[in-house]
Design a protein around this motif. Structure first.
Motif, short mmCIF file in Angstrom:
data_model
loop_
_atom_site.label_atom_id
_atom_site.label_comp_id
_atom_site.label_asym_id
_atom_site.label_seq_id
_atom_site.Cartn_x
_atom_site.Cartn_y
_atom_site.Cartn_z
N UNK A 198 -118.61 23.92 15.44
CA UNK A 198 -117.83 24.22 16.64
C UNK A 198 -118.72 24.40 17.85
N UNK A 199 -119.88 25.02 17.66
CA UNK A 199 -120.79 25.29 18.77
C UNK A 199 -121.99 24.36 18.71
N UNK A 200 -122.49 24.00 19.87
CA UNK A 200 -123.68 23.17 19.93
C UNK A 200 -124.92 24.06 19.86
N UNK A 201 -125.98 23.51 19.31
CA UNK A 201 -127.23 24.24 19.21
C UNK A 201 -128.38 23.25 19.35
N UNK A 202 -129.55 23.74 19.63
CA UNK A 202 -130.72 22.87 19.75
C UNK A 202 -131.28 22.60 18.35
N UNK A 203 -130.43 21.97 17.54
CA UNK A 203 -130.75 21.72 16.13
C UNK A 203 -131.78 20.62 15.94
N UNK A 204 -131.89 19.70 16.90
CA UNK A 204 -132.80 18.57 16.73
C UNK A 204 -134.23 18.94 17.11
N UNK A 205 -134.39 19.71 18.17
CA UNK A 205 -135.74 20.11 18.55
C UNK A 205 -135.68 21.30 19.48
N UNK A 206 -136.57 22.25 19.27
CA UNK A 206 -136.72 23.41 20.16
C UNK A 206 -138.18 23.83 20.07
N UNK A 207 -139.00 23.31 20.98
CA UNK A 207 -140.45 23.51 20.88
C UNK A 207 -141.06 23.93 22.22
#
Length: 336
Positions: free
Chosen positions: A92-101
């Motif tokens: 339901x919510x978006x998150x920085x699942x692909x990259x957070x560096x």
């Protein structure tokens, strides 16, 4: 992808403490949607899918010049499902699942901290003509539990100017009492002119030693201008089961577009659970940022295999052992 002055100013205020003139920030992303039909012995389903040519995502990235040849950088990237407007995988919510560096860069290379692509995943991405996406994408990165992204990672990447050679070292701590999630990986490659060669190794801990995953892969490509063939070998061993992949792919530029094709075989040590895949597609570039595409794929299963052709945002019917599966898609991808 383009620089957006207003957002850049806001991001610089939030993320940078130095002079704005020495900093930059960029908003970027991809919207990719298409209609797809997936079929196998269990039936067929038709609907809207996403991320068929490129992963749908949006993000922010920036860099600050620290002087003396040093720079600080950040990268925040979220995957999402544009067919529903939700976060990745239906969340339901978006998150920085692909990259957070966050990273420190200089003549020594780059030291990077945070969630990132695993070193072992990158070969399956770069040497697949479909970039692992859509009905045509390789199965070599999701065979037996290998990670795509990893959290809590410390990565070191070599600088440019090494005669085409590059390397990446990566380690992620397990921060769970179950021991799961610890990852150690490395990638070494050489890219010069039309030649590109690369290999990677990695190990991922599971909740028990029997569920640990060992990942190995190697690939090579050569760009003849009129065609770019690429060969990928990959292995994933989890417990006593090893699955190996061998894929031959090719990209052929045709006018404003490109033909993409691959044939691959997947051998499962569990016994008579092998499968084969064939895919062919075409993408026509309306501009540097916008592409129309179509792809067809087919999987042939041995008696103890029930693999299906898949697409993000659309669930295929449940296949039966030994039956083949098909998929076809048509869609549009836009970069910003």
């Amino acid at each position: 992808m383009k620089k957006t002055d207003t957002i850049a100013a806001l991001l610089a205020a939030c993320f940078c403490t130095g002079a704005f003139a020495q900093s930059s920030a960029t908003l970027f992303g991809t919207v990719d949607l298409g209609m797809t039909r997936l079929s196998n012995a269990g039936g067929s389903t038709t609907g809207m899918s996403h991320s068929n040519a490129n992963i749908s995502r949006f993000g922010f990235r920036g860099v600050e010049d620290l002087g003396g040849g040093l720079a600080a950088a950040f990268w925040l990237e979220a995957g999402y499902a544009p067919d529903t407007g939700t976060g990745a995988n239906g969340a339901a919510a978006m998150s920085f699942n692909r990259r957070a560096t966050v990273a420190l860069q200089g003549s020594f290379g780059e030291l990077r901290l945070g969630r990132d692509d695993s070193a072992t995943f990158l070969n399956t991405l770069v040497f697949d003509p479909f970039l692992t996406n859509g009905v045509g994408g390789t199965n070599a990165f999701l065979m037996n539990g290998a990670p795509i992204q990893i959290s809590n990672a410390i990565s070191y990447l070599t600088p440019g100017g090494l005669g085409g050679f590059y390397a990446q070292l990566q380690h992620a701590r397990d921060e769970d009492a179950s021991r799961a999630g610890r990852y150690t990986g490395a990638r070494l490659g050489w890219r010069q002119g039309p030649v590109h060669v690369s290999a990677a190794i990695g190990d991922l801990r599971g909740t028990t030693e029997a569920l640990d995953v060992r990942i190995r892969n190697a690939a090579v490509s050569y760009d003849f201008d009129v065609a770019q063939p690429m060969l990928l070998w990959a292995s994933e061993k989890r417990g006593g089961v090893e699955i190996r992949a061998l894929q031959l792919g090719v990209k052929v530029p045709v006018g404003a577009g490109e033909i993409r094709a691959q044939v691959s075989r997947y051998d499962n040590s569990a016994g008579n659970a092998d499968w084969r895949k064939f895919a062919v597609g075409y993408g026509y570039n309306l501009s540097r940022r916008t592409q129309l595409y179509t792809t067809y794929a087919r999987i042939s299963n041995k008696d103890n295999s029930l693999r299906s052709v898949t697409a993000q945002g659309l669930t295929p019917p449940t296949n039966t052992l030994g039956s083949s599966a098909n998929g076809v898609e048509i869609g549009m991808r836009h970069f910003f």
